[in-house]
Design an enzyme around this catalytic site. Structure first.
Site, PDB file in Angstrom:
ATOM      1  N   PHE A   1      93.826  26.440  46.079  1.00 41.86           N
ATOM      2  CA  PHE A   1      93.752  25.149  45.402  1.00 41.86           C
ATOM      3  C   PHE A   1      95.133  24.626  45.051  1.00 41.86           C
ATOM      4  O   PHE A   1      96.124  25.372  45.031  1.00 41.86           O
ATOM      5  CB  PHE A   1      92.908  25.257  44.126  1.00 41.86           C
ATOM      6  CG  PHE A   1      93.459  26.199  43.090  1.00 41.86           C
ATOM      7  CD1 PHE A   1      94.529  25.839  42.268  1.00 41.86           C
ATOM      8  CD2 PHE A   1      92.917  27.466  42.913  1.00 41.86           C
ATOM      9  CE1 PHE A   1      95.039  26.706  41.316  1.00 41.86           C
ATOM     10  CE2 PHE A   1      93.415  28.345  41.959  1.00 41.86           C
ATOM     11  CZ  PHE A   1      94.477  27.961  41.162  1.00 41.86           C
TER      12      PHE A   1
ATOM     13  N   HIS B   1      97.723  27.700  44.741  1.00 40.40           N
ATOM     14  CA  HIS B   1      97.294  29.042  45.131  1.00 40.40           C
ATOM     15  C   HIS B   1      97.079  29.064  46.639  1.00 40.40           C
ATOM     16  O   HIS B   1      96.241  28.339  47.158  1.00 40.40           O
ATOM     17  CB  HIS B   1      95.991  29.375  44.400  1.00 40.40           C
ATOM     18  CG  HIS B   1      95.326  30.649  44.833  1.00 40.40           C
ATOM     19  ND1 HIS B   1      93.962  30.838  44.768  1.00 40.40           N
ATOM     20  CD2 HIS B   1      95.831  31.795  45.345  1.00 40.40           C
ATOM     21  CE1 HIS B   1      93.657  32.044  45.207  1.00 40.40           C
ATOM     22  NE2 HIS B   1      94.774  32.652  45.565  1.00 40.40           N
TER      23      HIS B   1
ATOM     24  N   PRO C   1      95.140  32.413  36.848  1.00 37.15           N
ATOM     25  CA  PRO C   1      94.316  31.207  36.849  1.00 37.15           C
ATOM     26  C   PRO C   1      92.869  31.502  36.485  1.00 37.15           C
ATOM     27  O   PRO C   1      92.371  32.613  36.681  1.00 37.15           O
ATOM     28  CB  PRO C   1      94.418  30.732  38.301  1.00 37.15           C
ATOM     29  CG  PRO C   1      94.555  32.012  39.075  1.00 37.15           C
ATOM     30  CD  PRO C   1      95.388  32.923  38.203  1.00 37.15           C
TER      31      PRO C   1
ATOM     32  N   HIS D   1      94.986  39.008  38.395  1.00 38.32           N
ATOM     33  CA  HIS D   1      95.442  37.853  39.179  1.00 38.32           C
ATOM     34  C   HIS D   1      94.578  36.633  38.950  1.00 38.32           C
ATOM     35  O   HIS D   1      94.818  35.576  39.537  1.00 38.32           O
ATOM     36  CB  HIS D   1      95.483  38.191  40.667  1.00 38.32           C
ATOM     37  CG  HIS D   1      94.188  38.034  41.398  1.00 38.32           C
ATOM     38  ND1 HIS D   1      93.003  38.583  40.980  1.00 38.32           N
ATOM     39  CD2 HIS D   1      93.896  37.391  42.566  1.00 38.32           C
ATOM     40  CE1 HIS D   1      92.041  38.292  41.846  1.00 38.32           C
ATOM     41  NE2 HIS D   1      92.549  37.570  42.815  1.00 38.32           N
TER      42      HIS D   1
ATOM     43  N   ALA E   1      90.421  35.245  37.101  1.00 37.46           N
ATOM     44  CA  ALA E   1      89.202  35.586  36.383  1.00 37.46           C
ATOM     45  C   ALA E   1      88.412  36.646  37.134  1.00 37.46           C
ATOM     46  O   ALA E   1      87.788  37.512  36.528  1.00 37.46           O
ATOM     47  CB  ALA E   1      88.343  34.333  36.180  1.00 37.46           C
TER      48      ALA E   1
END
Length: 406
Positions: free
Chosen positions: A172, A188, A311, A335, A337
Site C-alpha cells: 500500500f 509498503h 503498520p 512488522h 498487526a
C-alpha cells in the site's frame, strides 16, 4: 519481569514468544516447533506478536542459523518492507475531499497486476520508467546480471519495469496524520516480480538438494542450503541483491508520491525523520556469542534507538517505533498487526458494507476486491503493540487518511 513466554518444545531449541494477549493459531505453533527442531538453530527462536502461518516458517518469527540458510523462511517477497517520511504539510492543509490526491498517486505509481503479469500488466511501467528508476537500475543491473548469468532460469523480464511499482496483496501507499497533525507518506512493498522469481527459484533448488542428499525434514519448505555449498553462495548473492532492489523500489515510489504532493503543495518539504526498513530478509549479525545468519520473516530490526515501522491495516492506526535493543528478541519487533485469518476466510466472512464501515474516514477502495485486506482480517494492532513494550517504544502514532492498495 520478562516480556515473553517460553513455549514448551521438548529437547529442541527454545521458543521465546512475545504473544501475551494475542492468540497463536495451532498451525503456526506447529510451524514454530518444526523450525526449532532443525539442528542449526542457534540459541532459540523469537516469535513476534503478529505471528501467523506462513510458507514453511511462520510470518512474525526470527530465526538465527549457523552454517545454513532456509530460503523459504525468507520467502518470495525478498526485502519486503516499509518506508515513511514526514512532510511539512499539515492536517489543516488537506482538502475535505481527498479523492483527487488518491487518484493522482494511483496515476503516478503503477499498482496491482493484470494480464497475468504480461505485456499489458498495469502494475509495471508501460513506457520508460521515471528518471529515479533509471538511475537506480543502472546501479543494480550488474548485480542482477551476475545472478542470472549463473542461474538463467532465475531471470525475470520486468526487473527494470517493476522498479518503483507497488505490487498487489497487502502492499500500500498511505497518507497519514500523526498525533501533532503532520502529514506522513508511508508505503509498503518489496522486490516485486524479480524478487519473487529469485525466491521461488532458490526454494526449489534447496528442495532438490534435500532430495539429492536424502535429508528428511518436518516440512519440505524448510529445505536449506548448507554454508560452503554452491547453492548457499549463490543464494546469499541473490538475496542480498534483491534486498537492495527492494529498498530502491521503495525509494523510487516515495520520490513519485512526493512529486504528486508537490503538485498540490509546491512548498512541500520533508523532514529528517524518515525510515526505510525491511521485514522479510536475512542478514549476518552477532547474537549470543556467535555470528549467525538471522532471518526476519515478517519482523523488523529494533536495535537500540533504531527507528522502525509497525503498520496496522486499512482502517487501523500505525506506529513509528524506536527499538530498545532487546537481546532475547535478537533486537527485533513485529512488522505489523498480522493476519487473524486467511484471505479466503475474510472474503467469506465479511461484506462490502462491513468494509465500508471499517474504513470510514479513509479515502480508499471500498469494493469486493479488497475485502481480503479489510481491517477485521487482521489482529488488534493495540494488542500487538502492548505485547512488545520491552522491544520498542512508540515515537509516533499515525492515522491514515488516504490508502492506495495494489
Amino acid at each position: 519481569m520478562r516480556g515473553y513466554d517460553v513455549i514448551d518444545n521438548l529437547d529442541h531449541a527454545p521458543i521465546k514468544a512475545w504473544t501475551r494477549g494475542v492468540p497463536i493459531e495451532d498451525v503456526a505453533l506447529k510451524q514454530l516447533k518444526n523450525v526449532a527442531s532443525l539442528p542449526f538453530i542457534h540459541s532459540h527462536l523469537a516469535v513476534m506478536p503478529d505471528v501467523h502461518w506462513g510458507m514453511g516458517a511462520t510470518v512474525g518469527s526470527v530465526i538465527p542459523t549457523v552454517g545454513a540458510i532456509i530460503p523459504a523462511a525468507v520467502g518470495v517477497d525478498i526485502g519486503c518492507g516499509m518506508m515513511a517520511v514526514r512532510t511539512s504539510v499539515r492536517a489543516e492543509h488537506l482538502p475535505d475531499d481527498l479523492s483527487a490526491i488518491r487518484s493522482a498517486i494511483e496515476a503516478a505509481v503503477p499498482h496491482g497486476r493484470t494480464d497475468n503479469g504480461g505485456r499489458n500488466d498495469k502494475g509495471a511501467w508501460a513506457d520508460e520508467p521515471p528518471a529515479s528508476a533509471v538511475t537506480r537500475w543502472a546501479e543494480l543491473k550488474a548485480g542482477y546480471d551476475a545472478v542470472v548469468e549463473a542461474h538463467p532460469k532465475a531471470a525475470h523480464p520486468r526487473g527494470f519495469g517493476h522498479l518503483g511499482t507497488l505490487g498487489t496483496g497487502n502492499h500500500f501507499i498511505e497518507l497519514c496524520l500523526d498525533e501533532a497533525g503532520d502529514v506522513w507518506v508511508m508505503l509498503h512493498s518489496g522486490s516485486r516480480g524479480v524478487g519473487n522469481r529469485f525466491g521461488t527459484y532458490f526454494i526449489e533448488r534447496a528442495k532438490h538438494e534435500m532430495r539429492r542428499w536424502h535429508i528428511n525434514l518436518p516440512d519440505q519448505d524448510l529445505a536449506y542450503f548448507p554454508e560452503g555449498t554452491d547453492g548457499f553462495v549463490h543464494y546469499v548473492q541473490a538475496v542480498s541483491w534483491a534486498q537492495k532492489y527492494a529498498r530502491a523500489n521503495r525509494e523510487v515510489m516515495m520520490d513519485s508520491v512526493l512529486g504528486v504532493l508537490k503538485a498540490f503543495w509546491p512548498d512541500l518539504e520533508t523532514t529528517q525523520e524518515a525510515v526505510n526498513c525491511h521485514h522479510n530478509y536475512v542478514s549476518k549479525e552477532r547474537h549470543f556469542g556467535k555470528d549467525v545468519f538471522l532471518t526476519r520473516k515478517g519482523a523488523v530490526s529494533a536495535k537500540l534507538d533504531e527507528l522502525g515501522i509497525i503498520p496496522g491495516s486499512m482502517g487501523a492506526k500505525s506506529f513509528i517505533v524506536r527499538g530498545k535493543g532487546n537481546a532475547d528478541s535478537f533486537c527485533t519487533c513485529s512488522h505489523g498487526a498480522g493476519r487473524a485469518m486467511s484471505r479466503a476466510e475474510a472474503k467469506r466472512r465479511f461484506t462490502v458494507e462491513d468494509h465500508v464501515r471499517a474504513t470510514e474516514g479513509v479515502e480508499c477502495r471500498k469494493d469486493a476486491e479488497v475485502i481480503d485486506e479489510t481491517p477485521m482480517a487482521y489482529k488488534d494492532i493495540d494488542a500487538v503493540i502492548a505485547a512488545q513494550t520491552d522491544l520498542i517504544e512508540v515515537v509516533h502514532t499515525l492515522r491514515q487518511v488516504v490508502c492506495v492498495k495494489g
